[in-house]
Design a protein around this motif. Structure first.
Motif, PDB file in Angstrom:
ATOM      1  N   LEU A  11       0.819  -1.204   0.000  1.00 40.86           N
ATOM      2  CA  LEU A  11       0.000   0.000   0.000  1.00 40.86           C
ATOM      3  C   LEU A  11       0.858   1.261   0.000  1.00 40.86           C
ATOM      4  N   THR A  12       2.000   1.214   0.656  1.00 37.90           N
ATOM      5  CA  THR A  12       2.922   2.346   0.632  1.00 37.90           C
ATOM      6  C   THR A  12       3.400   2.603  -0.790  1.00 37.90           C
ATOM      7  N   LEU A  13       3.813   1.542  -1.481  1.00 36.05           N
ATOM      8  CA  LEU A  13       4.302   1.709  -2.853  1.00 36.05           C
ATOM      9  C   LEU A  13       3.214   2.208  -3.794  1.00 36.05           C
ATOM     10  N   VAL A  14       2.004   1.694  -3.636  1.00 31.93           N
ATOM     11  CA  VAL A  14       0.895   2.153  -4.477  1.00 31.93           C
ATOM     12  C   VAL A  14       0.639   3.636  -4.250  1.00 31.93           C
ATOM     13  N   ASN A  15       0.674   4.065  -2.997  1.00 29.42           N
ATOM     14  CA  ASN A  15       0.429   5.475  -2.718  1.00 29.42           C
ATOM     15  C   ASN A  15       1.564   6.372  -3.204  1.00 29.42           C
ATOM     16  N   VAL A  16       2.781   5.872  -3.233  1.00 29.38           N
ATOM     17  CA  VAL A  16       3.892   6.649  -3.796  1.00 29.38           C
ATOM     18  C   VAL A  16       3.644   6.896  -5.283  1.00 29.38           C
ATOM     19  N   VAL A  17       3.242   5.843  -5.991  1.00 29.94           N
ATOM     20  CA  VAL A  17       2.951   5.993  -7.421  1.00 29.94           C
ATOM     21  C   VAL A  17       1.797   6.966  -7.631  1.00 29.94           C
ATOM     22  N   LEU A  18       0.739   6.812  -6.843  1.00 30.26           N
ATOM     23  CA  LEU A  18      -0.406   7.711  -6.978  1.00 30.26           C
ATOM     24  C   LEU A  18      -0.045   9.145  -6.615  1.00 30.26           C
ATOM     25  N   MET A  19       0.863   9.318  -5.669  1.00 36.06           N
ATOM     26  CA  MET A  19       1.286  10.660  -5.279  1.00 36.06           C
ATOM     27  C   MET A  19       1.978  11.362  -6.455  1.00 36.06           C
ATOM     28  N   PHE A  20       2.837  10.629  -7.162  1.00 32.83           N
ATOM     29  CA  PHE A  20       3.559  11.246  -8.277  1.00 32.83           C
ATOM     30  C   PHE A  20       2.700  11.425  -9.515  1.00 32.83           C
ATOM     31  N   THR A  21       1.607  10.670  -9.631  1.00 37.66           N
ATOM     32  CA  THR A  21       0.754  10.810 -10.809  1.00 37.66           C
ATOM     33  C   THR A  21      -0.493  11.658 -10.537  1.00 37.66           C
ATOM     34  N   ALA A  22      -0.639  12.161  -9.319  1.00 37.51           N
ATOM     35  CA  ALA A  22      -1.805  12.986  -8.993  1.00 37.51           C
ATOM     36  C   ALA A  22      -1.757  14.302  -9.759  1.00 37.51           C
ATOM     37  N   GLU A  23      -2.934  14.808 -10.061  1.00 36.69           N
ATOM     38  CA  GLU A  23      -3.013  16.010 -10.886  1.00 36.69           C
ATOM     39  C   GLU A  23      -3.051  17.305 -10.087  1.00 36.69           C
ATOM     40  N   SER A  27      -4.521  16.224  -3.815  1.00 36.46           N
ATOM     41  CA  SER A  27      -4.361  14.775  -3.972  1.00 36.46           C
ATOM     42  C   SER A  27      -2.948  14.343  -3.608  1.00 36.46           C
ATOM     43  N   ARG A  28      -1.970  15.133  -4.022  1.00 38.08           N
ATOM     44  CA  ARG A  28      -0.578  14.807  -3.681  1.00 38.08           C
ATOM     45  C   ARG A  28      -0.361  14.801  -2.179  1.00 38.08           C
ATOM     46  N   VAL A  29      -0.929  15.786  -1.498  1.00 36.03           N
ATOM     47  CA  VAL A  29      -0.774  15.873  -0.046  1.00 36.03           C
ATOM     48  C   VAL A  29      -1.454  14.681   0.633  1.00 36.03           C
ATOM     49  N   LEU A  30      -2.654  14.343   0.188  1.00 29.89           N
ATOM     50  CA  LEU A  30      -3.355  13.201   0.782  1.00 29.89           C
ATOM     51  C   LEU A  30      -2.601  11.891   0.567  1.00 29.89           C
ATOM     52  N   HIS A  31      -2.044  11.701  -0.615  1.00 27.86           N
ATOM     53  CA  HIS A  31      -1.271  10.493  -0.877  1.00 27.86           C
ATOM     54  C   HIS A  31       0.027  10.499  -0.075  1.00 27.86           C
ATOM     55  N   ALA A  32       0.630  11.657   0.107  1.00 24.63           N
ATOM     56  CA  ALA A  32       1.846  11.743   0.923  1.00 24.63           C
ATOM     57  C   ALA A  32       1.552  11.365   2.374  1.00 24.63           C
TER      58      ALA A  32
END
Length: 55
Positions: A11-23, A27-32
């Motif tokens: 889940l950590t890795l998935v959220n890292v990917v989502l953090m970098f692809t957030a628009e 969204s970036r802050v929430l994923h971080a």
């Protein structure tokens, strides 16, 4: 219970990917925040080393 930390690591890795692809920034802050939360959970649930086990 010993393998739950694999789930938190995934889940950590998935959220890292989502953090970098957030628009947007929100969204970036929430994923971080999720990355930090899941990383802490993974550390807390990591299995202890057994005596005599190689590193």
């Amino acid at each position: 219970m010993r393998r739950i930390w694999h789930v938190f690591n995934a889940l950590t890795l998935v959220n890292v990917v989502l953090m970098f692809t957030a628009e947007d920034t929100a969204s970036r802050v929430l994923h971080a925040v999720a990355v930090v939360s899941f990383a802490l959970a993974a550390i807390a649930t990591r299995p202890a080393r057994r005596p005599g086990q190689r590193p």
